[in-house]
Design an enzyme around this catalytic site. Sequence first.
Site, PDB file in Angstrom:
ATOM      1  N   ASP A 136       0.869  -1.281   0.189  1.00  0.00           N
ATOM      2  CA  ASP A 136       0.079   0.056  -0.076  1.00  0.00           C
ATOM      3  C   ASP A 136       0.853   1.362  -0.055  1.00  0.00           C
ATOM      4  OD1 ASP A 136      -2.261   1.935   0.758  1.00  0.00           O
ATOM      5  OD2 ASP A 136      -3.375  -0.026   0.834  1.00  0.00           O
ATOM      6  N   HIS A 169      -3.876   6.209   2.887  1.00  0.00           N
ATOM      7  CA  HIS A 169      -4.445   4.803   2.663  1.00  0.00           C
ATOM      8  C   HIS A 169      -3.860   3.624   3.531  1.00  0.00           C
ATOM      9  CE1 HIS A 169      -6.038   1.624   0.045  1.00  0.00           C
ATOM     10  NE2 HIS A 169      -7.220   2.464  -0.063  1.00  0.00           N
ATOM     11  N   SER A 449     -11.128  -1.489  -0.718  1.00  0.00           N
ATOM     12  CA  SER A 449      -9.897  -1.508   0.242  1.00  0.00           C
ATOM     13  C   SER A 449     -10.232  -1.606   1.484  1.00  0.00           C
ATOM     14  CB  SER A 449      -9.263   0.087  -0.143  1.00  0.00           C
ATOM     15  OG  SER A 449      -8.318   0.132  -1.354  1.00  0.00           O
TER      16      SER A 449
END
Length: 515
Positions: A136, A169, A449
Amino acid sequence: MQQPRFALRAFVLCLGAAAFSTAFAAKDEVQVIVGHKANGGGAVRAEVGKGGGRVVDDLSDIDALVVAMPRGAAQALAKHAQVDFVDAPVQRRVLGSRGVRATGSQAQVAPYGIAMVQADQLSDAQAGNRRVCIVDSGINATHEDLAGVPMTGENFTKSGAWNTDENSHGTHVAGTIAALNNSVGVVGVAPSGRLNLHIAKVFDASGSASDAVITRAMLNCGRNGANVISMSLGGAEGSRTEARAVARLAKQGILIIAAAGNDGNNTISYPAGFPEVVSVAAIDSNKVVADFSQFNADVELAAPGVGVLSTVPAFSQTGASLNVGGSGYTVQSMDGSPRASATGSLADFGLGSTATPGSMSGKVCLIQRGTISFADKVLNCQNSGGVGAVIYNNTAGDLFGTLGETVTTIPSAGATQADGATLLGSLGQSATVAVFGLPDLYAAYNGTSMATPHVSAVAALVWSLHPGCTAAQLRASLNKSALDLGAPGRDDYYGNGLVQAKAAHDRINGLGCGN
């Protein structure tokens, strides 16, 4: 099963002018991924050199190279006897977006997903025997809810370090997996601080990376002892390079889990679409599939992915303000808006469908939602001379908009339908719109996600209690113990159902691994 839609079926057809950006126009240089036959790496390297090219990345673990070379030489290379394929890079993006704003440091709460996946019904005291690799945007390792979690990492970007996160994120994903039970913030699926993390940072602030970078990261996960690889990312095109990587890693006994995609249709996202990868759909707090969650024959499990509260780096989130004629209005910053402030007279820009140079010079555009994208509306305002943009909703509720990959230079925000109607009565008054960073340490995000780390962490949690199971057996146990949702049996929206930690553990105890 649908076959992956690979980037290059016929290399010659895909090396057109639109297929690549040529960083070195004089040489007409392109970057490609070359898959070669076993033991053919030396010959391919020599051929690349003869063609005036160079090796950019070595993916010899899967008999592949990333090379930069003149276009014509790349076309010729595709015909070499030792070459299996020459593919253009394909892009992968993060598959989560912000929802409702949370707060800075706060008293500890358990996000709804923790109980929904039964993580609160199992002890993670044995989690130290498992390692989850998160591919990520890195991690804010000093975050109050993550500091002390055992972690290692590697950075595959030019942004910061593996233990920093310029996108937010990756930190959000990590919090769902391992946020500590420490009286502040949130708790993760494995909150004791025993589960080992390996962070493979592939995204910078843009949230985009090539399949070659993703492949390098996955292989790095394998080399660093990962039992589970968690990928909250994807793209529409298959990649032969990624296909080789996931096949190799699966043979090594690693469980690979990825997001099903956020396009809300029946297309397949990759790497989730590869048979070796568990594809995860998103559901809300009522166990109803999210409208953005992709549905297809590859969806295998479902997990919470709507309004998921988790960790974020301070000042990674943006807020917005609007003042018109001395009155303040509650607005939401557009995702992708620059952090800036602008003042000008408020002007009605209608639907913002067309740019008219000079028509909005020095003004703040008031724009109604509808017809075209938020990004195009803001760009049309900017190209008409506007200094800021406010888009008001065409239905009840706040407007959470995104500019996607469009780059703008003016601040932009979303307003409610009711405030839009009020603002239409304030045209001509001085308006100031501002977008700025927030000190928030927690935020609620939406996306497959957000569902993916729930499944990845549950897999690690259950596996830690049954380390004798193989990855394939554990995958089967998770599928067979999932809570059936939607149509009876497996379906394209929920797969086999909502992942259940306690049910999987009990099933293995009673029936054995994989049964």
